[in-house]
Design a protein around this motif. Structure first.
Motif, short mmCIF file in Angstrom:
data_model
loop_
_atom_site.label_atom_id
_atom_site.label_comp_id
_atom_site.label_asym_id
_atom_site.label_seq_id
_atom_site.Cartn_x
_atom_site.Cartn_y
_atom_site.Cartn_z
N ILE A 312 83.73 64.20 -31.24
CA ILE A 312 84.98 64.49 -32.04
C ILE A 312 86.15 63.92 -31.59
CG2 ILE A 312 86.15 66.65 -32.84
CD1 ILE A 312 83.40 68.31 -32.02
N THR A 313 86.62 63.11 -32.70
CA THR A 313 87.81 62.44 -32.43
C THR A 313 89.02 62.83 -32.76
OG1 THR A 313 87.62 61.08 -34.56
CG2 THR A 313 86.45 60.21 -32.55
N ASN A 385 74.17 65.04 -26.95
CA ASN A 385 75.57 65.89 -26.51
C ASN A 385 76.31 65.90 -27.67
OD1 ASN A 385 75.33 65.81 -23.50
ND2 ASN A 385 74.98 63.71 -24.01
N VAL A 386 77.20 67.14 -27.63
CA VAL A 386 78.54 66.88 -28.49
C VAL A 386 79.67 66.95 -27.59
CG1 VAL A 386 79.93 68.28 -30.30
CG2 VAL A 386 77.26 68.29 -30.17
N TYR A 387 80.42 65.98 -27.99
CA TYR A 387 81.77 65.68 -27.05
C TYR A 387 82.94 65.84 -27.76
CZ TYR A 387 79.11 63.71 -22.96
OH TYR A 387 78.00 63.58 -22.12
N VAL A 388 84.07 66.04 -27.18
CA VAL A 388 85.32 65.80 -27.29
C VAL A 388 85.75 64.46 -26.86
CG1 VAL A 388 87.73 66.20 -27.25
CG2 VAL A 388 86.25 68.33 -27.58
N PRO A 439 93.58 64.37 -28.11
CA PRO A 439 94.66 65.11 -28.45
C PRO A 439 95.10 66.21 -27.32
CG PRO A 439 92.96 65.97 -30.04
CD PRO A 439 92.31 64.73 -28.99
N THR A 440 96.42 66.55 -27.50
CA THR A 440 96.80 67.53 -26.73
C THR A 440 96.03 68.83 -26.84
OG1 THR A 440 98.81 66.76 -26.47
CG2 THR A 440 98.67 69.01 -25.78
N ASN A 441 95.93 69.15 -27.96
CA ASN A 441 94.98 70.19 -28.79
C ASN A 441 93.85 69.71 -29.64
OD1 ASN A 441 96.56 72.48 -27.46
ND2 ASN A 441 98.06 71.69 -28.69
N ILE A 442 92.69 69.94 -29.18
CA ILE A 442 91.68 69.81 -30.11
C ILE A 442 91.08 70.96 -30.99
CG2 ILE A 442 90.01 70.11 -28.44
CD1 ILE A 442 89.86 67.24 -31.09
#
Length: 524
Positions: A312-313, A385-388, A439-442
């Motif tokens: 997730i970008t 996997n699911v990653y930030v 980002p600061t907040n995802i």
């Protein structure tokens, strides 16, 4: 001398008592037979009239159960059958069955009531005045009924500190708590419960329940995508743009050599499923790897599955910021006024949003308010996997400088101070952690599945500290991964999307042991 007692005085009262009990039973039985005849509409007191009434009652119950069974069969074939036009057409009208009829009413699940309630009334053609009604309350086992599901909690990860989970929580493993976590809904476990802190449970202490058995692969979603020709091979980037999808994927020749990338804008497929296929390699950036990179805003219902990982970008991953011209005969290296293209730094907010559905949370009560008229719903299903995503950005790599951004541009000069002169631009600082793009907040509006691995923040123990992961939906994972250590990484606010009690992303995966559970059965 032994004396024999006379029992005549004792036997007479005993005989009278037995006689009275028999008479009371007989009168009660006659009264019951009469009442059965009255209940069934057979007002006569003859033996044949009573039998007719009892038979009519039995048949009415059978037809009521037939109506319930028919609707349950439909539910087993289509988990949200109650949302369909076919369901509407079955309700509120007599439906003929054998030598009788049934009539159905169905109450959908809701944010507060998680159950499907089927009310079925039956009667026979011979005795239409004799009706019986049953009410059955059902719930299906679903991963997405929880905000958090895990197969294993690992050996050293606990819910603790200031963790707050706004929705049902379940683990098939050992639930561990420490410090002062707060759970605003039900908490269930399978293997055990270890507490070394002072947790707060708003809906009762954790309960031991049956396992929600996880699937090992998302292959069935590939089959749905194949029906719409919506299977893409290799490292694929997706940007959600309302009811359209911008998708960028690699092309290979007959020798499986990368020839470039194709970018399309497509509608949501009719079956609502896109599948990212690929090789078995686990590399993040290799073009043939079945990885998905995704961000954007969705209008509609969609499930995207990846054979390998999902990243997730913070912004549009289909924009590669390619700088090929800067390596083409050095035409631009010597132009100081032209700054070479490069990916942007991370933003304050980013991720995946719904366009027509908004959420707000009362953090004191855990109450979720949903606004907007849309039915936006996203499923993200990775085999691994699911990653930030933390570092790097995709490139096409055809210029020989790699398949991802791991360098920056700097001015190259000669001389010192005021007499220095510009010479050219050059690539420098080559490092896999050159670009911090988290980002600061995802923000993540979705139901996420990591079938064989887990959900986490990539390289969570590296780089500058972030703020918060805001999840609105569900997270189902095989293993629990970390998103923070010390001051690095993200805090978390995981909030269940209550619509997921009754509405799901298209063809979202269910437990292997899924089935409709009868929560309550009664005759009205």
């Amino acid at each position: 001398m032994k004396r024999l007692k006379n029992n005549n005085g004792f036997m007479l009262p005993l005989t009278m008592i037995v006689f009275l009990v028999v008479m009371i039973f007989a009168v009660s039985l006659l009264s019951l037979v009469d009442n059965q005849g009255i209940i069934t509409g057979s007002l006569g007191t003859t033996e044949s009239g009573s039998k007719v009434g009892l038979i009519a009652q039995e048949k009415a119950l059978q037809y009521a159960e037939a109506g319930y069974s028919k609707y349950l069969w439909k539910l087993n074939d289509h988990v949200t059958f109650y949302l369909t036009q076919e369901s509407d057409d079955m309700l509120g009208i007599p439906i003929e069955y054998d030598n009788g009829y049934y009539q159905l009413e169905v109450t959908w699940p809701s944010d507060l009531d998680r159950y499907v309630t089927i009310t079925s009334t039956g009667w026979s053609k011979e005795s239409p005045e004799t009706k019986r009604t049953i009410e059955v309350q059902l719930q299906k086992k679903q991963f997405v009924h929880q905000v958090y599901v895990s197969q294993s909690e690992g050996t050293n990860i606990s819910f603790g500190r200031s963790d707050k989970l706004y929705g049902p929580v379940h683990t098939n493993g050992i639930l561990r708590t420490m410090d002062n976590p707060e759970f605003f809904n039900t908490v269930t476990y399978v293997s055990g419960y270890i507490n070394t802190g002072n947790p707060t449970y708003r809906r009762g202490v954790p309960q031991k329940v049956e396992e929600l058995t996880m699937q090992e692969t998302n292959a069935e979603l590939k089959q749905w995508a194949e029906l719409d020709d919506a299977v893409y091979y290799g490292r694929t980037s997706v940007h959600l743009e309302g009811d359209e999808i911008r998708i960028k994927y690699p092309e290979f020749n007959a020798s499986n050599v990368l020839t470039g990338y194709t970018e399309d804008v497509i509608d949501i497929p009719p079956n609502g499923v896109i599948y990212i296929d690929g090789g078995d390699g686990v590399g993040k950036w290799e073009p043939e790897t079945g990885n998905l990179f995704i961000a954007g805003t969705l209008s509609g219902e969609l499930t995207i599955a990846a054979k390998n990982n999902i990243y997730i970008t913070h912004s549009n991953p289909t924009e590669f910021y390619d700088d090929h011209d800067w390596n083409s005969g050095e035409l631009n290296y010597s132009n100081e006024s032209e700054v070479p293209p490069s990916p942007p730094g991370f933003s304050v907010n980013g991720g995946i949003y719904y366009q027509n559905t908004q959420f707000s949370l009362n953090p004191a009560t855990g109450e979720v308010t949903i606004t907007g008229e849309g039915k936006d719903m996203l499923g993200l299903v990775a085999n691994n996997n699911v990653y930030v995503m933390h570092y790097g950005w995709p490139r096409d790599g055809s210029d020989g400088n790699g398949h991802f951004w791991n360098y920056q541009w700097e001015k190259r000069t000669t001389g010192w101070g005021w007499w220095s002169t510009f010479q050219n631009w050059r690539r420098t600082s080559r490092n896999n952690r050159t670009y911090d793009v988290a980002p600061t907040n995802i923000h993540i509006h979705a139901a996420m599945f990591a079938l064989n691995e887990g959900f986490g923040f990539e390289d969570y123990d590296q780089g500058a500290g972030k703020d918060t992961i805001y999840l609105w939906g569900n997270m189902t994972q095989n293993k629990r991964y970390a998103v923070r250590v010390g001051t690095r990484g993200y805090g978390k606010q995981y909030v269940h999307d209550p619509r997921m009690f009754y509405h799901y992303p298209p063809h979202i995966l269910e437990p292997v042991n899924s089935g409709w559970e009868v929560r309550d059965w009664k005759e009205m």
